[in-house]
Design a protein around this motif. Structure first.
Motif, PDB file in Angstrom:
ATOM      1  N   ALA A 116       0.827  -1.203   0.000  1.00 36.33           N
ATOM      2  CA  ALA A 116       0.000   0.000   0.000  1.00 36.33           C
ATOM      3  C   ALA A 116       0.865   1.259   0.000  1.00 36.33           C
ATOM      4  CB  ALA A 116      -0.924  -0.007   1.219  1.00 36.33           C
ATOM      5  N   ARG A 117       1.950   1.228   0.746  1.00 39.23           N
ATOM      6  CA  ARG A 117       2.845   2.390   0.788  1.00 39.23           C
ATOM      7  C   ARG A 117       3.399   2.705  -0.600  1.00 39.23           C
ATOM      8  NH1 ARG A 117       3.516   5.781   5.101  1.00 39.23           N
ATOM      9  NH2 ARG A 117       5.736   5.956   4.603  1.00 39.23           N
ATOM     10  N   LYS A 118       3.722   1.660  -1.341  1.00 39.47           N
ATOM     11  CA  LYS A 118       4.300   1.877  -2.669  1.00 39.47           C
ATOM     12  C   LYS A 118       3.273   2.456  -3.646  1.00 39.47           C
ATOM     13  CE  LYS A 118       7.083  -1.111  -4.473  1.00 39.47           C
ATOM     14  NZ  LYS A 118       8.323  -0.294  -4.522  1.00 39.47           N
ATOM     15  N   ARG A 119       1.985   2.220  -3.393  1.00 37.24           N
ATOM     16  CA  ARG A 119       0.932   2.683  -4.299  1.00 37.24           C
ATOM     17  C   ARG A 119       0.170   3.886  -3.746  1.00 37.24           C
ATOM     18  NH1 ARG A 119       0.996   0.370  -9.316  1.00 37.24           N
ATOM     19  NH2 ARG A 119      -1.201   0.953  -9.426  1.00 37.24           N
ATOM     20  N   ASN A 120       0.668   4.478  -2.643  1.00 40.15           N
ATOM     21  CA  ASN A 120       0.006   5.632  -2.024  1.00 40.15           C
ATOM     22  C   ASN A 120      -1.429   5.314  -1.603  1.00 40.15           C
ATOM     23  OD1 ASN A 120       0.096   8.361  -1.101  1.00 40.15           O
ATOM     24  ND2 ASN A 120      -1.136   8.979  -2.868  1.00 40.15           N
ATOM     25  N   ILE A 121      -1.658   4.082  -1.149  1.00 42.95           N
ATOM     26  CA  ILE A 121      -2.987   3.626  -0.751  1.00 42.95           C
ATOM     27  C   ILE A 121      -3.174   3.804   0.747  1.00 42.95           C
ATOM     28  CG2 ILE A 121      -4.388   1.535  -0.471  1.00 42.95           C
ATOM     29  CD1 ILE A 121      -3.264   0.572  -3.143  1.00 42.95           C
ATOM     30  N   ASP A 122      -4.354   4.258   1.140  1.00 47.54           N
ATOM     31  CA  ASP A 122      -4.694   4.373   2.550  1.00 47.54           C
ATOM     32  C   ASP A 122      -4.869   2.961   3.118  1.00 47.54           C
ATOM     33  OD1 ASP A 122      -6.861   4.432   4.797  1.00 47.54           O
ATOM     34  OD2 ASP A 122      -6.132   6.497   4.687  1.00 47.54           O
ATOM     35  N   PHE A 123      -4.052   2.612   4.095  1.00 48.48           N
ATOM     36  CA  PHE A 123      -4.060   1.236   4.588  1.00 48.48           C
ATOM     37  C   PHE A 123      -5.363   0.878   5.302  1.00 48.48           C
ATOM     38  CE2 PHE A 123      -2.961  -2.009   7.818  1.00 48.48           C
ATOM     39  CZ  PHE A 123      -2.634  -3.030   6.942  1.00 48.48           C
ATOM     40  N   GLY A 124      -5.960   1.844   6.002  1.00 49.55           N
ATOM     41  CA  GLY A 124      -7.225   1.580   6.672  1.00 49.55           C
ATOM     42  C   GLY A 124      -8.322   1.235   5.684  1.00 49.55           C
ATOM     43  N   ALA A 125      -8.404   2.001   4.602  1.00 49.05           N
ATOM     44  CA  ALA A 125      -9.404   1.725   3.571  1.00 49.05           C
ATOM     45  C   ALA A 125      -9.132   0.376   2.909  1.00 49.05           C
ATOM     46  CB  ALA A 125      -9.393   2.836   2.529  1.00 49.05           C
ATOM     47  N   LEU A 126      -7.861   0.087   2.675  1.00 48.57           N
ATOM     48  CA  LEU A 126      -7.495  -1.189   2.068  1.00 48.57           C
ATOM     49  C   LEU A 126      -7.889  -2.357   2.973  1.00 48.57           C
ATOM     50  CD1 LEU A 126      -5.928  -2.810  -0.126  1.00 48.57           C
ATOM     51  CD2 LEU A 126      -3.895  -2.515   1.299  1.00 48.57           C
ATOM     52  N   ALA A 127      -7.618  -2.221   4.276  1.00 52.17           N
ATOM     53  CA  ALA A 127      -7.955  -3.285   5.219  1.00 52.17           C
ATOM     54  C   ALA A 127      -9.451  -3.544   5.243  1.00 52.17           C
ATOM     55  CB  ALA A 127      -7.453  -2.915   6.612  1.00 52.17           C
ATOM     56  N   ASP A 128     -10.249  -2.472   5.181  1.00 55.80           N
ATOM     57  CA  ASP A 128     -11.700  -2.634   5.191  1.00 55.80           C
ATOM     58  C   ASP A 128     -12.201  -3.325   3.927  1.00 55.80           C
ATOM     59  OD1 ASP A 128     -12.067  -1.536   7.684  1.00 55.80           O
ATOM     60  OD2 ASP A 128     -12.460   0.487   6.946  1.00 55.80           O
ATOM     61  N   VAL A 129     -11.565  -3.056   2.810  1.00 56.75           N
ATOM     62  CA  VAL A 129     -11.956  -3.700   1.556  1.00 56.75           C
ATOM     63  C   VAL A 129     -11.626  -5.187   1.577  1.00 56.75           C
ATOM     64  CG1 VAL A 129     -11.374  -3.865  -0.910  1.00 56.75           C
ATOM     65  CG2 VAL A 129     -11.863  -1.640   0.116  1.00 56.75           C
ATOM     66  N   ILE A 130     -10.462  -5.517   2.106  1.00 59.20           N
ATOM     67  CA  ILE A 130      -9.993  -6.906   2.074  1.00 59.20           C
ATOM     68  C   ILE A 130     -10.667  -7.772   3.142  1.00 59.20           C
ATOM     69  CG2 ILE A 130      -7.954  -8.349   2.473  1.00 59.20           C
ATOM     70  CD1 ILE A 130      -6.259  -6.179   1.218  1.00 59.20           C
ATOM     71  N   ALA A 131     -10.990  -7.180   4.289  1.00 57.85           N
ATOM     72  CA  ALA A 131     -11.429  -7.952   5.460  1.00 57.85           C
ATOM     73  C   ALA A 131     -12.519  -8.987   5.167  1.00 57.85           C
ATOM     74  CB  ALA A 131     -11.865  -7.004   6.571  1.00 57.85           C
ATOM     75  N   PRO A 132     -13.643  -8.620   4.538  1.00 52.45           N
ATOM     76  CA  PRO A 132     -14.683  -9.640   4.312  1.00 52.45           C
ATOM     77  C   PRO A 132     -14.211 -10.786   3.431  1.00 52.45           C
ATOM     78  CG  PRO A 132     -15.563  -7.420   4.009  1.00 52.45           C
ATOM     79  CD  PRO A 132     -14.070  -7.293   4.065  1.00 52.45           C
ATOM     80  N   THR A 133     -13.343 -10.490   2.480  1.00 54.89           N
ATOM     81  CA  THR A 133     -12.893 -11.537   1.555  1.00 54.89           C
ATOM     82  C   THR A 133     -11.974 -12.542   2.249  1.00 54.89           C
ATOM     83  OG1 THR A 133     -10.868 -10.450   0.711  1.00 54.89           O
ATOM     84  CG2 THR A 133     -12.965  -9.765  -0.245  1.00 54.89           C
ATOM     85  N   LEU A 134     -11.344 -12.130   3.347  1.00 54.38           N
ATOM     86  CA  LEU A 134     -10.517 -13.064   4.099  1.00 54.38           C
ATOM     87  C   LEU A 134     -11.363 -14.210   4.651  1.00 54.38           C
ATOM     88  CD1 LEU A 134      -8.203 -10.645   6.132  1.00 54.38           C
ATOM     89  CD2 LEU A 134      -7.664 -11.887   4.034  1.00 54.38           C
ATOM     90  N   LEU A 135     -12.601 -13.898   5.033  1.00 53.81           N
ATOM     91  CA  LEU A 135     -13.492 -14.935   5.541  1.00 53.81           C
ATOM     92  C   LEU A 135     -13.802 -15.971   4.476  1.00 53.81           C
ATOM     93  CD1 LEU A 135     -15.850 -12.576   7.558  1.00 53.81           C
ATOM     94  CD2 LEU A 135     -14.459 -14.419   8.548  1.00 53.81           C
ATOM     95  N   VAL A 136     -13.962 -15.513   3.235  1.00 51.31           N
ATOM     96  CA  VAL A 136     -14.213 -16.446   2.134  1.00 51.31           C
ATOM     97  C   VAL A 136     -12.976 -17.300   1.880  1.00 51.31           C
ATOM     98  CG1 VAL A 136     -14.828 -16.655  -0.305  1.00 51.31           C
ATOM     99  CG2 VAL A 136     -15.880 -14.868   1.093  1.00 51.31           C
TER     100      VAL A 136
END
Length: 286
Positions: A116-136
């Protein structure tokens, strides 16, 4: 005696194409990762991110996650790899099984943060996007335990008891044929938590890491009671009467709950952008 309505275990967990072994455990892990990346990519674009960025982050998160998961497993069950009659090189045979989820989450989070740092991505927003898919991903990955006939629960005579071959039965249970299918319980729990998490996210427009916090709370709540059913032994098996992973679940649940409440009070609503240092949106008045 095998119950007529019990769940059979696969006769083989490894198939060969020539000299190439294809392992059911590895297939489940890989399929879970692929599905999670695909779902995350769709969620990321819907949140305003650019297509392909999740795949770029995954190139960091996936290897870090696998390394972290393996290190956690080895640390909590090191007698399998060190000592008399053990081979250190088995530490690297990940396809034989042995991945600790919390090591995977920690390692994956570190890798995702770097990506995320390399792509200037907000890590909090990224974590929220990924979180539900981790359950799958975890729901799919748990079927790898079915292929390996491992990490099952206590003996049971329920119609959905899991048949375990004699060679894979825990010492002391050689004469028991069917056990609690903990892999199936966790799969169902994770999919139900996935659906609930998506609903809560949309209903309350959750952001600033709160979706990830709910993921941790949902997963640990399920993992805690499922862990109590298991009979496999690990090096750090019981602490103060509870399995080590139960204590891990309790601590992480409380930590996630505290973070959720702190985030809700300090950052109500959702992240205005999925990128760090995003340019403000200017309204032109005509």
């Amino acid at each position: 005696m095998i119950l007529p309505l019990s769940i059979p275990s696969p006769g083989e967990g490894v198939w060969h194409i020539g000299a190439l072994p294809i392992r059911g455990y590895a297939l489940c892990i890989v399929l879970g990762i692929v599905v999670a990346v695909w779902l995350s990519e769709r969620r990321w674009v819907a949140r305003g991110g650019k297509s392909g960025e999740i795949s770029d982050v995954a190139l960091w998160a996936v290897p870090f996650g696998i390394i972290g998961a393996r290190l956690y497993h080895v640390a909590t069950d090191h007698d399998l790899y060190f000592g008399a009659g053990r081979s250190f090189w088995n530490v690297f045979y990940v396809w034989h099984g042995g991945l600790g989820i919390w090591g995977g989450v920690a390692g994956g989070a570190l890798g995702a943060w770097l990506g995320a740092r390399k792509r200037n991505i907000d890590f909090g927003a990224l974590a929220d996007v990924i979180a539900p898919t981790l359950l799958v991903a975890q729901a799919i990955g748990r079927w790898g335990n079915w292929f390996n006939q491992e990490l099952y629960g206590k003996p049971t005579d329920l119609p959905w008891g899991l048949e375990i071959d004699p060679a894979h039965r825990v010492p002391g249970y050689e004469n028991v044929a069917t056990f609690q299918p903990t892999f199936l319980y966790e799969c169902v729990w994770n999919l139900a938590a996935f659906a609930l998490l998506l609903w809560l996210e949309r209903r309350f427009r959750l952001g600033f890491g709160r979706v990830m916090a709910l993921y941790v709370m949902f997963y640990t709540a399920g993992r805690g009671w499922i862990e109590m059913l298991r009979i496999d032994t690990v090096e750090l098996n019981h602490v103060l009467g509870l399995r080590f992973n139960v204590w891990t679940s309790i601590v992480l649940f409380v930590a996630a709950l505290i973070f959720f409440m702190w985030s809700q009070r300090r950052h109500p609503g959702r992240n205005p952008s999925v990128y760090r240092d995003a340019e403000p949106v200017h309204t032109v008045v005509t």
